[in-house]
Scaffold this active site. Structure first.
Site, mmCIF file in Angstrom:
data_model
loop_
_atom_site.group_PDB
_atom_site.id
_atom_site.type_symbol
_atom_site.label_atom_id
_atom_site.label_comp_id
_atom_site.label_asym_id
_atom_site.label_seq_id
_atom_site.Cartn_x
_atom_site.Cartn_y
_atom_site.Cartn_z
ATOM 1 C CG HIS A 261 -2.046 -0.990 1.086
ATOM 2 N ND1 HIS A 261 -3.116 -1.033 1.954
ATOM 3 C CD2 HIS A 261 -2.268 -1.979 0.180
ATOM 4 C CE1 HIS A 261 -3.944 -1.994 1.600
ATOM 5 N NE2 HIS A 261 -3.447 -2.592 0.524
ATOM 6 C CD GLU A 263 -2.101 4.396 3.161
ATOM 7 O OE1 GLU A 263 -3.286 4.739 3.290
ATOM 8 O OE2 GLU A 263 -1.732 3.467 2.402
#
Length: 336
Positions: A261, A263
């Site tokens: 992902h 993040e």
């Protein structure tokens, strides 16, 4: 800034445009767009034919047509001066650019007539009465496609008088520019960093969704990340992630997804380069999932700013709040 110029014959629009170019403004003219259209149509170009052809174009393609063609040529990162604005609809089109300011150049009628006589163009009127009749024809009309200089002048953000010589005129222009520049609005920090995150998202190679995160500390970007397969693994859009390439239902079989992902990548990128992110703010184009939420908390990130909501965000947001992480939903703001 985008400075539009309007004004009656020989008021000094050309001199204003020339001055603005000396201080870095790029030049466009609605008349130049008109001349290009006339050349393409094989029409002869004269003062009379320019006016007639412009009125014809506004009637056929809309009263703001010339301004729309100029708008297509503008780079939002540059300053421009746009000359020859003669119709209210042209002003309305140009005002779509939030940094547009209309400047009316004004001078006494007799002063302008004297200037016209001095320039000595063959098509110019040679008597003051003829000059005034020409001006009356261009000043206003019930036809929205015609020139309406009086109405355009009324719409201006500033008027600059040009009756007392070049140096006085240039100084007046400088003063007006300073006032207009003071009104320029810049994006706030959240808008600034979120817009950067949107550009970062364009690097994503994931087939399912493009997401990005930007880590910021003390007003400085320290790391960025976008979703995709890990370093050294075939890109998702090239077949690297079987789950994404199956194009199955969103939210299903997440445990088989090979993509990291956004993040996660931003946080890991900081660790990879040995940069502390304790107390940082993370800007996310999509709110964090539960896994990324746990990484955000343990990394000591102080605030999450996100734009769009993740379908499974309820537990994640509750966990962030319990851990004392500030959560801010970003809303796109129109700059005044």
């Amino acid at each position: 800034m985008i400075i539009g110029l309007t004004g009656k014959n020989c008021a000094g629009k050309g001199e204003a445009a020339a001055f603005l170019q000396t201080i870095g403004y790029l030049y466009h003219s609605l008349s130049d767009v008109l001349r290009e259209a006339m050349r393409s149509a094989g029409a002869d170009i004269s003062r009379k034919s320019l006016v007639e052809f412009a009125n014809q174009l506004r009637t056929q393609k809309g009263p703001g047509y010339l301004a729309e063609r100029v708008m297509e040529r503008l780079d939002p990162e540059k300053h421009y001066v746009i000359d020859s604005i003669r119709n209210p609809f042209e002003v309305e089109v140009l005002r779509r650019h939030k940094h547009f300011h209309l400047m009316a150049i004004v001078a006494d009628a007799k002063t302008r007539f004297e200037r016209m006589c001095q320039r000595g163009r063959e098509s110019d009127p040679t008597t003051y009465d003829a000059f005034r009749r020409l001006e009356a024809a261009e000043a206003g009309s019930a036809d929205p496609a015609m020139q309406q200089l009086n109405r355009v002048t009324e719409m201006s953000d500033a008027e600059v008088a040009n009756n007392a010589g070049i140096e006085d005129f240039h100084q007046r222009l400088r003063e007006i520019l300073r006032l207009l520049a003071a009104e320029t609005h810049r994006p706030d920090w959240n808008t600034y960093f979120m817009n950067i995150a949107k550009v970062v998202a364009l690097r994503s190679n994931c087939l399912k969704r493009k997401v990005a995160a930007v880590l910021v500390k003390d007003g400085r970007i320290i790391s960025t990340g976008y979703n995709g397969t890990p370093r050294g693994i075939q890109n998702c859009n090239e077949g690297g992630c079987p789950r994404c390439n199956s194009l199955g239902e969103s939210g299903a079989a997440l445990e088989t997804c090979l993509c990291s992902h956004a993040e996660e990548n931003a946080i890991v990128q900081s660790a990879y380069h040995g940069v502390s992110i304790k107390g940082a703010t993370i800007y996310c184009t999509l709110s964090p999932c539960l896994l990324c939420t746990k990484m955000i908390i343990n990394a000591g990130i102080a605030e999450v700013v996100y734009q769009s909501g993740y379908p499974l965000e309820g537990v994640a947001q509750a966990l962030l709040k319990e851990a004392g992480v500030t959560v801010t939903a970003f809303t796109v703001k129109e700059t005044p």
